[in-house]
Design a protein around this motif. Structure first.
Motif, short mmCIF file in Angstrom:
data_model
loop_
_atom_site.label_atom_id
_atom_site.label_comp_id
_atom_site.label_asym_id
_atom_site.label_seq_id
_atom_site.Cartn_x
_atom_site.Cartn_y
_atom_site.Cartn_z
N VAL A 166 0.84 -1.20 0.00
CA VAL A 166 0.00 0.00 0.00
C VAL A 166 0.88 1.25 0.00
CG1 VAL A 166 -1.71 1.32 1.31
CG2 VAL A 166 -1.96 -1.15 1.09
N GLU A 236 -8.01 4.48 5.37
CA GLU A 236 -8.24 3.85 4.07
C GLU A 236 -9.70 3.46 3.88
OE1 GLU A 236 -6.20 4.03 1.78
OE2 GLU A 236 -4.18 4.07 2.59
N ILE A 237 -10.37 3.06 4.93
CA ILE A 237 -11.78 2.67 4.81
C ILE A 237 -12.66 3.88 4.51
CG2 ILE A 237 -13.80 1.88 6.15
CD1 ILE A 237 -11.93 -0.16 7.49
N VAL A 272 -9.02 -0.24 -3.13
CA VAL A 272 -8.08 -1.37 -3.09
C VAL A 272 -7.37 -1.42 -1.73
CG1 VAL A 272 -5.99 -2.35 -4.11
CG2 VAL A 272 -7.68 -1.23 -5.58
N HIS A 273 -6.86 -0.26 -1.30
CA HIS A 273 -6.10 -0.22 -0.05
C HIS A 273 -6.94 -0.73 1.12
CE1 HIS A 273 -3.33 3.17 -1.77
NE2 HIS A 273 -3.27 2.05 -2.45
N GLU A 274 -8.22 -0.34 1.12
CA GLU A 274 -9.11 -0.81 2.20
C GLU A 274 -9.06 -2.33 2.31
OE1 GLU A 274 -13.42 -0.46 1.52
OE2 GLU A 274 -13.42 -2.34 2.63
N GLN A 275 -9.18 -3.00 1.17
CA GLN A 275 -9.20 -4.47 1.18
C GLN A 275 -7.87 -5.03 1.68
OE1 GLN A 275 -11.93 -6.26 0.41
NE2 GLN A 275 -13.11 -4.42 -0.06
N VAL A 276 -6.79 -4.46 1.18
CA VAL A 276 -5.46 -4.97 1.56
C VAL A 276 -5.20 -4.70 3.05
CG1 VAL A 276 -2.98 -4.79 1.11
CG2 VAL A 276 -4.60 -4.66 -0.79
N TRP A 279 -7.65 -7.08 5.23
CA TRP A 279 -7.47 -8.54 5.16
C TRP A 279 -6.02 -8.98 5.24
CZ3 TRP A 279 -11.85 -10.15 6.50
CH2 TRP A 279 -13.02 -9.52 6.07
N GLU A 280 -5.09 -8.06 5.05
CA GLU A 280 -3.69 -8.47 5.15
C GLU A 280 -2.97 -7.77 6.30
OE1 GLU A 280 -1.89 -8.66 1.20
OE2 GLU A 280 -3.85 -9.23 0.45
N ARG B 15 -14.40 -12.33 -2.34
CA ARG B 15 -15.22 -12.28 -1.13
C ARG B 15 -16.61 -11.85 -1.55
NH1 ARG B 15 -10.59 -10.37 0.97
NH2 ARG B 15 -9.68 -11.78 2.50
N LEU B 21 -10.44 -9.12 -5.94
CA LEU B 21 -9.10 -8.53 -5.90
C LEU B 21 -8.19 -9.30 -6.84
CD1 LEU B 21 -8.31 -7.74 -2.16
CD2 LEU B 21 -8.90 -6.16 -3.99
N ARG B 40 -2.02 -0.61 -11.02
CA ARG B 40 -1.85 -0.78 -9.59
C ARG B 40 -1.38 -2.20 -9.24
NH1 ARG B 40 -3.63 3.23 -7.07
NH2 ARG B 40 -5.20 3.84 -8.58
N PHE B 41 -0.70 -2.36 -8.09
CA PHE B 41 -0.19 -3.69 -7.67
C PHE B 41 -1.34 -4.67 -7.47
CE2 PHE B 41 -1.28 -3.96 -3.12
CZ PHE B 41 -1.67 -2.66 -2.86
N ARG B 42 -2.48 -4.14 -7.09
CA ARG B 42 -3.67 -4.96 -6.96
C ARG B 42 -4.84 -4.11 -7.43
NH1 ARG B 42 -3.26 -8.41 -1.98
NH2 ARG B 42 -1.21 -8.36 -2.92
N ALA B 44 -9.14 -3.73 -7.60
CA ALA B 44 -10.42 -4.18 -7.04
C ALA B 44 -11.49 -4.03 -8.11
CB ALA B 44 -10.78 -3.35 -5.80
N ARG B 62 -21.06 -0.96 -0.15
CA ARG B 62 -21.25 -0.89 1.31
C ARG B 62 -22.70 -0.68 1.69
NH1 ARG B 62 -16.28 2.94 3.25
NH2 ARG B 62 -14.63 1.60 2.44
#
Lengths: 329, 78
Positions: A166, A236-237, A272-276, A279-280, B15, B21, B40-42, B44, B62
């Motif tokens: 991130v 991030e969220i 994306v950052h929120e998910q990472v 969860w990580e 999920r 992802l 991006r590296f990942r 969504a 959400r």
């Protein structure tokens, strides 16, 4: 666009403690005494500016302060007393959920008729209010993601890999023209603001300083690594929906393409950052160190607490047509 | 042909309550034939179809909730 690289000079004092620390760093006077630190309002201008100055020595420092002062033991001693006051105020003020997943869950629900700053700016913000918002936030965004980099050596495994990924994204994924701090400087240029690092320190209120100070506090103390991770998750969220509203505010007021791009980029990046992060980074940290669960929750809650205080300051001023800044921009 | 299928396999995390992802960079072809890319590296990818930046996730999946009216003290924990 060239982002000026010169460091700012020490800011104007806001009371006895910040004045004494400024004087000490200029070699013109003694440090503040402990009694003064114990008496000052922990979230007030004087203490928050004093703490901001102490922390800034770890980032880019001040043009008129010797770089070696970063590790001045007497200054660090005073800083520790100020940090103690600040940390107590955060623990007193933040609501208590106890558990990290509960604290995070609360942020994942979007209020239908919310009344925060991004909603105000989206619907009725005027250009002068967007400029004030950017000036207040510039203390963080011109060093975006820097305070969070301190936590990397304190993590390992999944949490470290996720956090580093991130941060890599925040720092432009290897491309200088995509570094988020630079994108923010370009937003500031669109809004006809000064893009120099730290330029708006004198203009920013205690509430804006406190948010950056919280990041530095959590980042610089290994003991608070759980709080740093919780804080980062909260940012991030909440960033993606907030950024969408701010992008709309920029479009509606015709602020300019770079101003729109900064928030458009954050809608996508932070989804994306929120998910990472959830969860990580959070899950990875708590798997390795489950005893940090309460600290993660504290980091989330302290962030909400300080963001609410900033929102109150901004909206309180703007609803009566007044400036939220200490000096005009 | 011999190749390392583990290396070539595209890794996706799914999920039900969130986006897919995918490891980036990606190129996505949309139904009208246009392609969009993300470095991006990942990445969504939206699965709820509510995103305003489709095919990218913008967190529109959400839950939303009406704020608690001020007179309702059952949610107040202080």
């Amino acid at each position: 666009m060239d982002v000026p690289s010169r460091e700012p000079t020490l800011p104007c004092a806001r009371g006895r403690i910040s004045a004494a620390i400024g004087g000490y760093l200029r070699n013109t006077g003694p440090l503040p005494d402990e009694q003064a630190v114990l008496r000052a309002a922990p979230l007030g201008d004087d203490l928050q500016l004093a703490l901001y100055v102490c922390y800034e020595l770890h980032y880019r420092g001040f043009a008129d302060v010797d770089a070696d002062r970063e590790w001045d033991p007497d200054l660090l001693n005073v800083r520790a007393a100020v940090e103690q006051r600040f940390l107590e105020a955060l623990r007193d003020g933040a609501p208590r959920h106890g558990r990290a997943d509960e604290a995070l869950e609360e942020l994942l629900v979007e209020p239908v008729d919310g009344s925060g700053v991004s909603r105000f700016l989206q619907h009725e913000g005027e250009l002068w209010q967007l400029r004030e918002y950017a000036a207040q936030r510039s203390l963080y965004h011109l060093k975006e993601a820097d305070p969070h980099a301190w936590v990397l050596p304190r993590l390992w495994g999944r949490a470290k890999a996720g956090m580093a990924a991130v941060e890599f994204d925040e720092f432009g994924g290897g491309r200088a023209d995509r570094v988020h701090a630079r994108l923010f400087a370009e937003l500031m240029a669109d809004l006809d603001l000064n893009t120099s690092y730290g330029h708006y320190l004198d203009a920013a209120g205690a509430e804006a300083l406190a948010i950056v100070n919280m990041m530095s506090l959590f980042g610089l103390h290994r003991a608070l690594r759980g709080a740093l991770v919780g804080h980062f998750a909260a940012v991030e969220i909440t960033s993606s929906p907030g950024s969408r509203r701010l992008a709309q505010a920029m479009r509606r007021t015709g602020a300019g393409p770079a101003a729109e791009h900064f928030y458009d980029e954050h809608v996508e990046a932070d989804a994306v950052h929120e998910q990472v992060v959830r969860w990580e980074v959070v899950a990875g940290l708590l798997e390795e160190e489950p005893h940090l669960d309460g600290d993660v929750a504290f980091g989330v809650e302290a962030t909400t607490y300080l963001e609410d205080r900033l929102a109150e300051r901004l909206l309180g001023a703007w609803r009566t047509g007044e400036s939220s800044l200490r000096i005009p921009v | 042909m011999v190749y390392d299928s583990d290396e070539r396999r595209c890794r996706i995390v799914a999920r039900r309550a969130g986006p897919l992802l995918v490891e980036g960079p990606v190129e996505v072809t949309l139904e009208d034939g246009t392609t969009v890319t993300s470095d991006r590296f990942r990445v969504a990818l939206c699965t709820c179809r509510r995103s305003r930046t489709y095919p990218w996730c913008d967190t529109s999946h959400r839950k939303s909730e009406r704020p608690v009216p001020p007179h309702d003290v059952t949610r107040s924990d202080s």
